[in-house]
Design a protein around this motif. Structure first.
Motif, mmCIF file in Angstrom:
data_model
loop_
_atom_site.group_PDB
_atom_site.id
_atom_site.type_symbol
_atom_site.label_atom_id
_atom_site.label_comp_id
_atom_site.label_asym_id
_atom_site.label_seq_id
_atom_site.Cartn_x
_atom_site.Cartn_y
_atom_site.Cartn_z
ATOM 1 N N LYS A 40 0.840 -1.189 0.000
ATOM 2 C CA LYS A 40 0.000 0.000 0.000
ATOM 3 C C LYS A 40 0.883 1.250 0.000
ATOM 4 O O LYS A 40 1.929 1.282 0.638
ATOM 5 C CB LYS A 40 -0.896 -0.004 1.237
ATOM 6 C CG LYS A 40 -1.941 -1.108 1.218
ATOM 7 C CD LYS A 40 -2.898 -0.943 2.400
ATOM 8 C CE LYS A 40 -4.134 -1.807 2.247
ATOM 9 N NZ LYS A 40 -3.807 -3.234 2.276
ATOM 10 N N PHE A 41 0.407 2.274 -0.704
ATOM 11 C CA PHE A 41 1.202 3.489 -0.892
ATOM 12 C C PHE A 41 0.593 4.701 -0.191
ATOM 13 O O PHE A 41 -0.629 4.815 -0.060
ATOM 14 C CB PHE A 41 1.291 3.831 -2.384
ATOM 15 C CG PHE A 41 2.242 2.972 -3.165
ATOM 16 C CD1 PHE A 41 1.859 1.716 -3.588
ATOM 17 C CD2 PHE A 41 3.521 3.429 -3.476
ATOM 18 C CE1 PHE A 41 2.735 0.916 -4.326
ATOM 19 C CE2 PHE A 41 4.398 2.651 -4.217
ATOM 20 C CZ PHE A 41 4.007 1.392 -4.636
ATOM 21 N N VAL A 64 0.625 1.739 5.606
ATOM 22 C CA VAL A 64 1.208 1.782 4.265
ATOM 23 C C VAL A 64 2.607 1.179 4.282
ATOM 24 O O VAL A 64 3.283 1.147 5.312
ATOM 25 C CB VAL A 64 1.243 3.214 3.694
ATOM 26 C CG1 VAL A 64 -0.148 3.806 3.624
ATOM 27 C CG2 VAL A 64 2.178 4.103 4.470
ATOM 28 N N SER A 104 0.563 9.271 -8.323
ATOM 29 C CA SER A 104 0.690 8.452 -7.118
ATOM 30 C C SER A 104 -0.668 7.907 -6.662
ATOM 31 O O SER A 104 -0.801 6.743 -6.278
ATOM 32 C CB SER A 104 1.335 9.302 -6.010
ATOM 33 O OG SER A 104 1.497 8.571 -4.828
ATOM 34 N N THR A 161 1.538 9.203 -0.221
ATOM 35 C CA THR A 161 2.202 10.231 -1.020
ATOM 36 C C THR A 161 2.719 11.327 -0.105
ATOM 37 O O THR A 161 1.948 11.898 0.677
ATOM 38 C CB THR A 161 1.204 10.867 -2.013
ATOM 39 O OG1 THR A 161 0.500 9.823 -2.694
ATOM 40 C CG2 THR A 161 1.916 11.764 -3.000
ATOM 41 N N SER A 183 -2.539 5.365 -3.877
ATOM 42 C CA SER A 183 -2.181 5.964 -2.590
ATOM 43 C C SER A 183 -3.431 6.386 -1.837
ATOM 44 O O SER A 183 -4.381 6.899 -2.430
ATOM 45 C CB SER A 183 -1.288 7.184 -2.825
ATOM 46 O OG SER A 183 -1.162 7.945 -1.641
ATOM 47 N N HIS A 188 -0.741 4.198 -8.135
ATOM 48 C CA HIS A 188 -0.328 3.424 -6.953
ATOM 49 C C HIS A 188 -1.444 3.282 -5.922
ATOM 50 O O HIS A 188 -1.233 2.701 -4.864
ATOM 51 C CB HIS A 188 0.893 4.076 -6.292
ATOM 52 C CG HIS A 188 2.176 3.817 -7.027
ATOM 53 N ND1 HIS A 188 3.332 4.528 -6.791
ATOM 54 C CD2 HIS A 188 2.463 2.908 -7.989
ATOM 55 C CE1 HIS A 188 4.300 4.063 -7.582
ATOM 56 N NE2 HIS A 188 3.794 3.095 -8.324
ATOM 57 N N PHE A 213 4.844 1.795 1.364
ATOM 58 C CA PHE A 213 5.745 2.611 0.540
ATOM 59 C C PHE A 213 5.269 4.057 0.514
ATOM 60 O O PHE A 213 4.069 4.310 0.537
ATOM 61 C CB PHE A 213 5.780 2.092 -0.908
ATOM 62 C CG PHE A 213 6.117 0.631 -1.011
ATOM 63 C CD1 PHE A 213 7.393 0.163 -0.714
ATOM 64 C CD2 PHE A 213 5.146 -0.294 -1.381
ATOM 65 C CE1 PHE A 213 7.694 -1.180 -0.800
ATOM 66 C CE2 PHE A 213 5.445 -1.643 -1.478
ATOM 67 C CZ PHE A 213 6.721 -2.084 -1.176
ATOM 68 N N ASP A 272 5.552 7.329 -1.810
ATOM 69 C CA ASP A 272 5.960 8.093 -2.996
ATOM 70 C C ASP A 272 6.299 9.502 -2.526
ATOM 71 O O ASP A 272 5.546 10.100 -1.741
ATOM 72 C CB ASP A 272 4.799 8.197 -3.997
ATOM 73 C CG ASP A 272 4.488 6.876 -4.681
ATOM 74 O OD1 ASP A 272 5.332 5.973 -4.633
ATOM 75 O OD2 ASP A 272 3.393 6.775 -5.280
#
Ligand SMILES: [Zn+2]
Length: 124
Positions: free
Chosen positions: A5-6, A31, A62, A8, A68, A66, A33, A35
């Motif tokens: 899960k992303f 999350v 993002s 930002t 996010s 992704h 990762f 970005d």
């Protein structure tokens, strides 16, 4: 590539703040990762009425690609790109958070302050 899960992060380019912000987001939200979109003194940029289309489109990548679920906008102590008082940074972070919310990406928006000990404080 690992699944995950992303979030930002919209932050200053300053190399002292990326790891604290990254860690704080991962500790406080589910999350994997983060970005990261960087500009010098970005809290000033996102709180002004200037052209934010480029920033908005970067955030959109993002969010859309992704998926996010969170946008974190931050300012920090001793910022070369936005050399104002701490109080002014806090105001920029608050106003910037409002402007980013108005983009209506439908995700959580938080505003963060990185203090003189390089600790992250949640402002918004
Ligand atoms: Zn900075």
């Amino acid at each position: 590539m690992a699944e995950g899960k992303f979030a930002t992060s919209i932050s200053c380019m300053d190399g002292r703040i990326q790891i604290p912000i990254n860690n704080w987001i991962k500790e406080n939200f589910p999350v994997d990762f983060v970005d990261t979109i960087t500009e010098p003194g970005v809290d000033k940029q996102v709180s002004s009425n200037g052209d934010l289309e480029s920033m908005k489109s970067k955030v959109g990548i993002s969010i859309n690609k992704h998926k996010s679920s969170l946008i974190a906008v931050s300012g920090h102590y001793d910022c070369a790109g936005n050399p104002v008082s701490n109080d002014e940074h806090i105001e920029h972070i608050k106003k910037g958070s409002e402007i980013i919310k108005s983009w209506n990406f439908g995700v959580t928006v938080v505003g963060l302050w990185v203090n003189k000990n390089w600790q992250v404080e949640k402002i918004v």
